[in-house]
Design an enzyme around this catalytic site. Structure first.
Site, PDB file in Angstrom:
ATOM      1  N   PRO A 113       1.530 -14.108  11.267  1.00 49.97           N
ATOM      2  CA  PRO A 113       2.976 -13.876  11.271  1.00 49.97           C
ATOM      3  C   PRO A 113       3.311 -12.555  10.583  1.00 49.97           C
ATOM      4  O   PRO A 113       2.825 -12.275   9.489  1.00 49.97           O
ATOM      5  CB  PRO A 113       3.523 -15.074  10.483  1.00 49.97           C
ATOM      6  CG  PRO A 113       2.473 -16.127  10.623  1.00 49.97           C
ATOM      7  CD  PRO A 113       1.172 -15.389  10.649  1.00 49.97           C
ATOM      8  N   GLU A 114       4.120 -11.744  11.247  1.00 55.03           N
ATOM      9  CA  GLU A 114       4.532 -10.460  10.693  1.00 55.03           C
ATOM     10  C   GLU A 114       6.000 -10.549  10.284  1.00 55.03           C
ATOM     11  O   GLU A 114       6.590 -11.626  10.290  1.00 55.03           O
ATOM     12  CB  GLU A 114       4.260  -9.356  11.710  1.00 55.03           C
ATOM     13  CG  GLU A 114       2.769  -9.246  12.049  1.00 55.03           C
ATOM     14  CD  GLU A 114       2.434  -8.093  12.981  1.00 55.03           C
ATOM     15  OE1 GLU A 114       3.303  -7.235  13.218  1.00 55.03           O
ATOM     16  OE2 GLU A 114       1.296  -8.052  13.475  1.00 55.03           O
ATOM     17  N   LYS A 126       6.747  -9.845   3.675  1.00 52.62           N
ATOM     18  CA  LYS A 126       6.402 -11.056   4.427  1.00 52.62           C
ATOM     19  C   LYS A 126       6.499 -12.317   3.569  1.00 52.62           C
ATOM     20  O   LYS A 126       5.972 -13.366   3.943  1.00 52.62           O
ATOM     21  CB  LYS A 126       4.990 -10.931   5.006  1.00 52.62           C
ATOM     22  CG  LYS A 126       4.837  -9.803   6.022  1.00 52.62           C
ATOM     23  CD  LYS A 126       3.417  -9.756   6.555  1.00 52.62           C
ATOM     24  CE  LYS A 126       3.204  -8.561   7.467  1.00 52.62           C
ATOM     25  NZ  LYS A 126       1.821  -8.490   7.987  1.00 52.62           N
ATOM     26  N   ARG A 179      -8.514  -2.612  12.415  1.00 50.33           N
ATOM     27  CA  ARG A 179      -7.541  -3.392  13.187  1.00 50.33           C
ATOM     28  C   ARG A 179      -7.555  -2.936  14.639  1.00 50.33           C
ATOM     29  O   ARG A 179      -7.602  -1.734  14.926  1.00 50.33           O
ATOM     30  CB  ARG A 179      -6.123  -3.219  12.613  1.00 50.33           C
ATOM     31  CG  ARG A 179      -5.979  -3.519  11.135  1.00 50.33           C
ATOM     32  CD  ARG A 179      -6.327  -4.963  10.803  1.00 50.33           C
ATOM     33  NE  ARG A 179      -5.433  -5.907  11.431  1.00 50.33           N
ATOM     34  CZ  ARG A 179      -4.266  -6.303  10.911  1.00 50.33           C
ATOM     35  NH1 ARG A 179      -3.859  -5.799   9.751  1.00 50.33           N
ATOM     36  NH2 ARG A 179      -3.518  -7.177  11.535  1.00 50.33           N
TER      37      ARG A 179
END
EC number: 3.2.2.23
Length: 269
Positions: free
Chosen positions: A2-3, A57, A259
């Site tokens: 989740p961002e 976050k 990434r």
């Protein structure tokens, strides 16, 4: 993972059910997630929830005697359910409320966190981080000045929480594509105009994702259990080998800062 949009969607979803409710009990089914769950969280029992905020976050559930700070980690989600709804295998935390509801935290991989902060204090995890991307503090001039002398790839730079919070992997790739900027470019090589364009697209991309309920790729769901729909708006992320929506050339994939990064080598320069 989740961002920022997914965390903001979670905040918006749980707020109507939690605000001004009394926390009747806190139930922990595991002693440890990413970190040990602090015993101080039990202080929140019997307290009224005054505000549900977000920084980066992290969700912040505030009461008069302190706050619960919640991070969803890699696979965490929050749902509001009836208090008698049976807990499942990966349901690790329940926050039972005076309205007959329960805020339930589910996290199969246990990389999330529940932390405690005393009134008026910031937890260490919220220290030394950059501005929120949807505020006026985050603009092209700010980024242009921060970029001076930096040779790191621009994608890594915009994902650095010390520079700006909440621009995660999905939204970094998407914003760079929309800005027509190659993710491997040296940060210092971007002009002031390019920074203004990139910042504008970061803001637009994040805001659209929030409005669409976030991006559901695997584990994320909204507080009501529904998926996020921004995945339908993705133009390059996760689409290696597929035709670019602008030029038709194959979308490329490359590791940047460990990434996966997706881009069009023709449209982005």
């Amino acid at each position: 993972m989740p961002e920022l949009p997914e965390v903001e969607v979670s905040r918006m979803g749980i707020t109507p059910h939690l605000l001004n409710q009394t926390i009747q009990s806190l139930i922990f089914r595991t002693p440890k997630l990413r970190w040990v769950i602090p015993s101080e969280l039990k202080k929140l029992q019997g307290q009224v929830i005054r505000h549900i905020g977000r920084r980066a976050k992290y969700l912040i559930i505030e009461t008069d005697v302190g706050s619960a700070i919640v991070h969803l980690g890699m696979s965490g989600s929050l749902r509001v359910l009836d208090a008698d709804f049976p807990a499942g295998k990966h349901d690790h935390v329940d926050l039972k409320l005076s309205n007959g509801k329960v805020l339930r935290y589910n996290d199969p991989r246990r990389f999330g966190a529940w932390l405690y902060a005393a009134p008026g204090e910031d937890h260490d995890v919220l220290g030394n981080i950059g501005p929120e991307p949807l505020t006026n503090a985050f603009d092209g001039q700010y980024m242009f000045e921060k970029a001076q002398g930096k040779r790191v790839a621009v994608k890594q730079f915009i994902m650095d929480n010390k520079i700006v919070v909440g621009v995660g992997n999905i939204y970094a790739s998407e914003s760079l594509f929309r800005s027509r900027i190659l993710p491997t470019r040296a940060t210092m090589s971007l002009s002031a105009e390019e920074w203004q364009r990139l910042v504008s697209h970061i803001k637009q991309t994040l805001q659209t994702a929030i409005e669409q309920g976030g991006t559901t790729l695997k584990d994320f769901s909204q507080a009501d259990g529904k998926p996020g729909y921004f995945a339908q708006e993705l133009q390059v992320y996760g689409k290696a080998g597929e035709p670019c929506p602008e030029c038709g050339e194959a979308i490329q994939e490359q590791k940047i800062g460990q990434r996966n990064t997706f881009y069009c080598s023709y449209c982005q320069c």
